[in-house]
Motif scaffolding. Structure first.
Motif, short mmCIF file in Angstrom:
data_model
loop_
_atom_site.label_atom_id
_atom_site.label_comp_id
_atom_site.label_asym_id
_atom_site.label_seq_id
_atom_site.Cartn_x
_atom_site.Cartn_y
_atom_site.Cartn_z
N PRO A 183 0.62 -0.99 0.44
CA PRO A 183 0.01 0.33 0.23
C PRO A 183 1.03 1.23 0.33
O PRO A 183 2.14 1.62 0.87
CB PRO A 183 -0.76 -0.05 1.30
N GLY A 184 0.19 2.00 -1.12
CA GLY A 184 1.05 3.42 -1.28
C GLY A 184 2.88 3.47 -1.53
O GLY A 184 3.35 4.40 -1.66
N LYS A 185 3.12 1.99 -2.06
CA LYS A 185 4.73 1.83 -2.55
C LYS A 185 4.04 1.58 -3.99
O LYS A 185 3.12 0.94 -4.47
CB LYS A 185 5.24 1.29 -1.75
N PRO A 197 8.00 -8.94 7.31
CA PRO A 197 6.90 -8.04 7.97
C PRO A 197 6.36 -7.71 6.56
O PRO A 197 6.26 -7.40 5.69
CB PRO A 197 6.79 -7.75 9.07
N GLU A 198 8.27 -6.17 6.17
CA GLU A 198 8.29 -5.93 4.87
C GLU A 198 7.41 -6.30 3.60
O GLU A 198 7.59 -5.67 2.40
CB GLU A 198 9.43 -5.15 4.95
N ASP A 199 7.53 -7.81 3.69
CA ASP A 199 7.28 -8.67 2.86
C ASP A 199 5.69 -8.49 1.85
O ASP A 199 5.18 -9.01 1.19
CB ASP A 199 7.46 -9.79 2.79
N THR A 200 5.47 -8.25 3.28
CA THR A 200 3.46 -7.63 3.33
C THR A 200 3.61 -7.31 1.63
O THR A 200 3.57 -6.02 1.34
CB THR A 200 2.95 -7.33 4.87
N ALA A 201 2.26 -7.52 1.01
CA ALA A 201 2.27 -7.14 -0.55
C ALA A 201 1.08 -7.50 -1.16
O ALA A 201 0.77 -8.85 -0.76
CB ALA A 201 2.97 -6.74 -1.28
#
Length: 124
Positions: free
Chosen positions: A41-43, A88-92
């Motif tokens: 989101p937002g990226k 968590p930063e793999d969330t997409a």
């Protein structure tokens, strides 16, 4: 025309694993390239991995090297993304894409067909 259908997304804890699948129909892979992208989101949409269908040469984005593995099954016209040590930063939302060229590129604009995406959520 090509149809790409992703599956395998879901919710997983940090450190866990998931395997995404992308089934293709409508055209054989031939000398194409299959890629995985993701968008949080937002990226902007981010290159994750790609594989040259003929020869199986693999390419990875820096953020997933050593943790993700792309593979293919010629008989099933399916490409996979094995994701280990998830963060968590793999969330997409993860998208499968096909490029009608054996020359691998990491830009989303180089791909001709896209799946609908599958959500991956990694909890901390």
């Amino acid at each position: 025309q090509v149809q790409l259908v992703e599956s395998g997304g879901g919710l997983v804890q940090a450190g866990g694993s998931l395997r995404l699948s992308c089934a293709a129909s409508g055209r054989t892979f031939g000398t194409y390239t299959m890629g995985w992208f993701r968008q949080a989101p937002g990226k902007e949409r981010e290159f994750v991995a790609a594989i040259r269908w003929s020869g199986g040469i693999e390419y990875y984005g820096d953020s997933v090297k050593g943790r993700f593995t792309i593979s293919k099954d010629n008989a099933k016209n399916t490409v996979y993304l094995q994701m280990n040590s998830l963060k968590p930063e793999d969330t997409a939302v993860y998208y499968c894409a096909q490029r009608r060229s054996p020359v691998v590129v990491t830009s989303e604009y180089g791909y001709d067909y896209w799946g609908q995406g599958t959500q991956v959520t990694v909890s901390s």
